[in-house]
Design a protein around this motif. Structure first.
Motif, PDB file in Angstrom:
ATOM      1  N   THR A  44      43.293  36.081  48.598  1.00 43.87           N
ATOM      2  CA  THR A  44      43.077  37.269  47.774  1.00 43.87           C
ATOM      3  C   THR A  44      43.491  38.521  48.521  1.00 43.87           C
ATOM      4  O   THR A  44      44.152  39.414  47.959  1.00 43.87           O
ATOM      5  CB  THR A  44      41.596  37.375  47.363  1.00 43.87           C
ATOM      6  N   LEU A  45      43.136  38.610  49.787  1.00 45.53           N
ATOM      7  CA  LEU A  45      43.501  39.768  50.603  1.00 45.53           C
ATOM      8  C   LEU A  45      45.011  39.879  50.755  1.00 45.53           C
ATOM      9  O   LEU A  45      45.590  40.973  50.635  1.00 45.53           O
ATOM     10  CB  LEU A  45      42.836  39.665  51.978  1.00 45.53           C
ATOM     11  N   LYS A  46      45.670  38.768  50.977  1.00 45.38           N
ATOM     12  CA  LYS A  46      47.129  38.794  51.101  1.00 45.38           C
ATOM     13  C   LYS A  46      47.789  39.202  49.786  1.00 45.38           C
ATOM     14  O   LYS A  46      48.814  39.898  49.780  1.00 45.38           O
ATOM     15  CB  LYS A  46      47.640  37.430  51.576  1.00 45.38           C
ATOM     16  N   ALA A  47      47.197  38.777  48.667  1.00 48.41           N
ATOM     17  CA  ALA A  47      47.711  39.182  47.357  1.00 48.41           C
ATOM     18  C   ALA A  47      47.542  40.688  47.161  1.00 48.41           C
ATOM     19  O   ALA A  47      48.402  41.354  46.560  1.00 48.41           O
ATOM     20  CB  ALA A  47      46.997  38.418  46.259  1.00 48.41           C
ATOM     21  N   LEU A  48      46.448  41.236  47.671  1.00 50.81           N
ATOM     22  CA  LEU A  48      46.223  42.683  47.598  1.00 50.81           C
ATOM     23  C   LEU A  48      47.284  43.433  48.389  1.00 50.81           C
ATOM     24  O   LEU A  48      47.843  44.434  47.922  1.00 50.81           O
ATOM     25  CB  LEU A  48      44.834  43.031  48.133  1.00 50.81           C
ATOM     26  N   GLY A  96      35.555  44.463  45.649  1.00 52.76           N
ATOM     27  CA  GLY A  96      35.281  43.136  45.107  1.00 52.76           C
ATOM     28  C   GLY A  96      34.484  43.236  43.823  1.00 52.76           C
ATOM     29  O   GLY A  96      34.563  44.247  43.127  1.00 52.76           O
ATOM     30  N   PRO A  97      33.720  42.186  43.492  1.00 52.51           N
ATOM     31  CA  PRO A  97      33.467  40.971  44.276  1.00 52.51           C
ATOM     32  C   PRO A  97      34.582  39.933  44.149  1.00 52.51           C
ATOM     33  O   PRO A  97      35.150  39.764  43.074  1.00 52.51           O
ATOM     34  CB  PRO A  97      32.167  40.430  43.664  1.00 52.51           C
ATOM     35  N   ILE A  98      34.862  39.252  45.245  1.00 53.33           N
ATOM     36  CA  ILE A  98      35.888  38.216  45.250  1.00 53.33           C
ATOM     37  C   ILE A  98      35.376  36.976  44.512  1.00 53.33           C
ATOM     38  O   ILE A  98      36.082  36.379  43.711  1.00 53.33           O
ATOM     39  CB  ILE A  98      36.291  37.873  46.702  1.00 53.33           C
ATOM     40  N   GLN A 227      45.661  36.624  39.013  1.00 51.17           N
ATOM     41  CA  GLN A 227      46.032  35.948  40.251  1.00 51.17           C
ATOM     42  C   GLN A 227      44.784  35.515  41.024  1.00 51.17           C
ATOM     43  O   GLN A 227      44.742  34.420  41.602  1.00 51.17           O
ATOM     44  CB  GLN A 227      46.899  36.864  41.116  1.00 51.17           C
ATOM     45  N   ARG A 228      43.769  36.359  41.028  1.00 46.45           N
ATOM     46  CA  ARG A 228      42.513  36.011  41.707  1.00 46.45           C
ATOM     47  C   ARG A 228      41.869  34.786  41.068  1.00 46.45           C
ATOM     48  O   ARG A 228      41.328  33.917  41.767  1.00 46.45           O
ATOM     49  CB  ARG A 228      41.547  37.195  41.674  1.00 46.45           C
TER      50      ARG A 228
END
Length: 242
Positions: A44-48, A96-98, A227-228
């Motif tokens: 998720t962080l890499k997608a951000l 978030g929340p993730i 995507q998440r």
């Protein structure tokens, strides 16, 4: 990613492209597999970063208590994946929340542990990871410190339970499944005996991080919702934890 044995303080200029991230080995959110850092939160962080059109930032894998204290004390830092609790809410800035996590008590089936109320649990020994939400969740329900064993990693916690040094451990069911794969034990020999809490998991930024940076991250987070969802589905996250 980088594994640190010792953390060194530094204070770079504030920038969305100049942040250092810390994480721990805690599947399925963030963990090392085949010498690669993976997990729901990592992807998720890499997608951000990709959505924000910035290069991938540095991620250090450290013990939870070290990453927590370092992010608390130093500018331009962030820690994931952190459960947002009332005691932490004003100490960090959040994106978030993730996903959400349900924390339960796991025990050997052979112990035949059954409880009718929380007070009965207080008489037993429980192991938890120091500084982790699992430890906090026990404090929140009033569990006595005298019956609480604290370790630095969930692998250690499991071994204490396996060796009957404690009766139960606090963990999410999904993380326990990954632990079974890592340590090659039969998950059917264990069972959930009590649910402690359910909390949201976030990216937590140092309190001095500019609101502009937080806003950009949160807006990007909201914009990549589809995507998440795909990332969570790829890790077979239970729908109840979405």
């Amino acid at each position: 990613f980088i594994v640190l044995s010792q953390l060194k303080a530094f204070q770079p200029a504030s920038s969305i492209e100049n942040l250092t991230f810390y994480t721990e080995d805690y599947p399925p959110a963030n963990f090392v597999s085949n010498n690669e850092l993976v997990g729901i939160s990592v992807e998720t962080l890499k997608a951000l970063w990709k959505h924000l059109n910035i290069p991938e930032q540095t991620i250090h894998v450290v013990p939870w208590s070290s990453g927590y204290q370092y992010t608390l004390d130093n500018n331009n830092t962030a820690l994931f994946t952190m459960s947002k609790t009332p005691s932490r809410e004003n100490l960090f800035k959040w994106v978030g929340p993730i996903f959400h996590s349900t924390y339960v008590l796991m025990a050997k089936k052979s112990k035949n542990l059954t409880f009718e109320n929380l007070g009965q649990i207080f008489k037993h020994q429980i192991v938890t990871v120091q500084g982790d939400i699992s430890e906090i969740s026990l404090y929140q329900v009033g569990f006595p410190t005298s019956n609480m064993a604290k370790v630095s990693q969930f692998k250690q916690a499991f071994l204490m339970m396996e060796l009957d040094r404690v009766d139960m451990m606090v963990i999410t069911p999904h993380a326990f499944s990954y632990l079974a794969e890592q340590l090659d034990f039969d998950i059917n020999d264990y069972e959930q005996v009590w649910q402690i809490s359910k909390v949201g998991n976030f990216l937590a930024f140092n309190l001095n991080t500019s609101d502009k940076v937080i806003k950009k991250y949160q807006e990007a987070f909201d914009q990549i919702a589809n995507q998440r969802l795909s990332i969570k589905e790829s890790y077979n996250l239970p729908f109840a934890d979405y």
